[in-house]
Design an enzyme around this catalytic site. Structure first.
Site, PDB file in Angstrom:
ATOM      1  N   CYS A 164     -28.958  16.928  32.182  1.00 15.71           N
ATOM      2  CA  CYS A 164     -28.210  17.905  31.664  1.00 15.71           C
ATOM      3  C   CYS A 164     -28.181  17.641  30.049  1.00 15.71           C
ATOM      4  O   CYS A 164     -27.428  16.685  29.732  1.00 15.71           O
ATOM      5  CB  CYS A 164     -26.874  18.316  31.979  1.00 15.71           C
ATOM      6  SG  CYS A 164     -25.817  19.486  31.011  1.00 15.71           S
TER       7      CYS A 164
ATOM      8  N   CYS B 294     -24.846  18.436  28.192  1.00 15.89           N
ATOM      9  CA  CYS B 294     -23.672  17.528  28.494  1.00 15.89           C
ATOM     10  C   CYS B 294     -23.847  16.261  27.767  1.00 15.89           C
ATOM     11  O   CYS B 294     -23.007  15.735  27.064  1.00 15.89           O
ATOM     12  CB  CYS B 294     -23.883  17.336  30.047  1.00 15.89           C
ATOM     13  SG  CYS B 294     -23.965  18.480  31.223  1.00 15.89           S
ATOM     14  N   ASP B 295     -25.126  15.734  27.770  1.00 19.70           N
ATOM     15  CA  ASP B 295     -25.236  14.226  27.353  1.00 19.70           C
ATOM     16  C   ASP B 295     -26.019  14.133  25.942  1.00 19.70           C
ATOM     17  O   ASP B 295     -26.114  13.059  25.528  1.00 19.70           O
ATOM     18  CB  ASP B 295     -25.693  13.460  28.360  1.00 19.70           C
ATOM     19  CG  ASP B 295     -24.963  13.685  29.742  1.00 19.70           C
ATOM     20  OD1 ASP B 295     -23.757  13.606  29.679  1.00 19.70           O
ATOM     21  OD2 ASP B 295     -25.461  13.292  30.645  1.00 19.70           O
TER      22      ASP B 295
END
Ligand code: NDP
Length: 308
Positions: free
Chosen positions: A132, A135-136
């Site tokens: 993701c 997200c990261d």
């Protein structure tokens, strides 16, 4: 007989539990095989509103569970093996052979990011390997990252990652992208994006150091193995919605996602609601999952008012 049964324990399931529990509907939540869902395989979450300093994915899910428990949600550590949605009350069969009869059902079984299935990927997940970018990606400022995949997700994630990373290399097993033309053009125009065609990841380095230092790529045409340094690897080879047990009973789209009536959580079966990634191939965020979990809870509550 249950008023509300929720299947799934990600942000959608827990939020549906918090809302239905606070409406005094005494929900039961069946946690499934990955309690806490996809966020339990990420490290830090910085984009969930309300946590200005971020928090770990597993901690966020633990908090949501505690909040649902506080209002007397009943949790079951089981998997669902089959459902019968042909008549009300619906029947939910668990892996311990028990059957739950329920007036309404909220499906929040999520989606599973498809992974390569190699050992180094599993061992380094959350330590430089991610499924993701939203997200990261932030953690890769001025670093070199790789994105595996050739579809819209891979290209979209690669473009997103160029906001932070120094270079983004898309690794694709063929020599032509599957992504839509418009996305392809954007990627080709972006100077930070490079391509490794006809390649698959053979191994992610370095499990011994518990961080990503590079990848071993195998050329799908020649079989040649080459090593490329990098700081992060994003796997973007698609997601599969967890809908196998609903096939033939609920309306699904061509890729298996549950179809909900626009602007609601209602499925084609009255009394069955869907929330989170299982009905969302587009946004797939914790906060959107939580939002649709809330919608499903309110839809179920109103349905029960009309169909006590
Ligand atoms: P897709 O199934 O479209 O693409 C998956 C990609 O991963 C393909 O390029 C495929 O290669 C590759 N792949 C699959 N398995 C492996 C493997 N084991 N090893 C190596 N490579 C592999 O999934 P997406 O998640 O990209 O997209 C899903 C759907 O969502 C699509 O309909 C897409 O259009 C849509 N979407 C739309 C977006 C938008 O419009 N902005 C954004 C994101 C998704 P190959 O090509 O060789 O099969």
């Amino acid at each position: 007989m249950r008023n509300v049964t929720i299947i799934g324990s990600g942000p959608a399931g827990y939020t549906a539990a918090i809302y239905t529990a606070r409406a005094n509907l005494k929900p039961v939540l069946i946690e499934g095989s990955q309690p806490g869902g996809q966020l339990t395989i990420t490290t830090e979450v910085e984009n969930f509103p309300g946590f200005p300093n971020g928090l770990d994915g597993p901690q966020l899910m633990e908090n949501m569970k505690k909040q649902a428990a506080r209002f007397s949600t009943e949790f079951m550590q089981n998997n669902v093996t089959s459902v019968d949605l042909s008549k009300r009350p619906f029947s939910i069969v668990l892996d311990n052979k028990n059957t739950i009869q329920t007036k309404t059902l909220i499906i929040a079984t999520g989606a599973t990011a498809r992974l390569l299935g190699i050992e180094s990927e599993t061992k380094l997940m959350g330590y430089g390997v991610s499924a993701c970018a939203t997200c990261d990606g932030f953690f890769y400022r001025d670093l070199d990252v790789m994105v595996m995949g050739g579809g819209d997700t891979a290209v979209e994630e690669a473009i997103f990652l160029t906001r932070f990373a120094k270079t983004v290399t898309i690794i694709h097993r063929r020599d032509a992208l599957r992504a839509s033309k418009i996305m392809q053009e954007k990627a080709f125009k972006n100077e930070k994006i490079k391509f490794q065609w006809n390649s698959v990841i053979e191994e992610i380095l370095d499990v011994g150091r518990q961080k990503v230092t590079g990848v071993k790529l195998k050329n799908t045409k020649t079989g040649e193995i080459t090593t490329h340094p990098c700081d992060g690897v994003f796997i973007a080879i698609g997601h599969s919605p967890n809908t196998a047990i609903f096939k033939g009973q609920l309306e699904l789209n061509e890729t298996g996602y549950i179809i909900t009536k626009p602007g609601t959580s209602k499925t084609n079966v009255e009394g069955v609601f869907a929330a989170g990634d299982v009905q969302d191939p587009i946004y797939r965020q914790a906060v959107t999952a939580a939002g649709t979990g809330c919608m499903a809870a309110i839809d179920a509550e109103r349905f029960l008012e009309d169909n006590p």
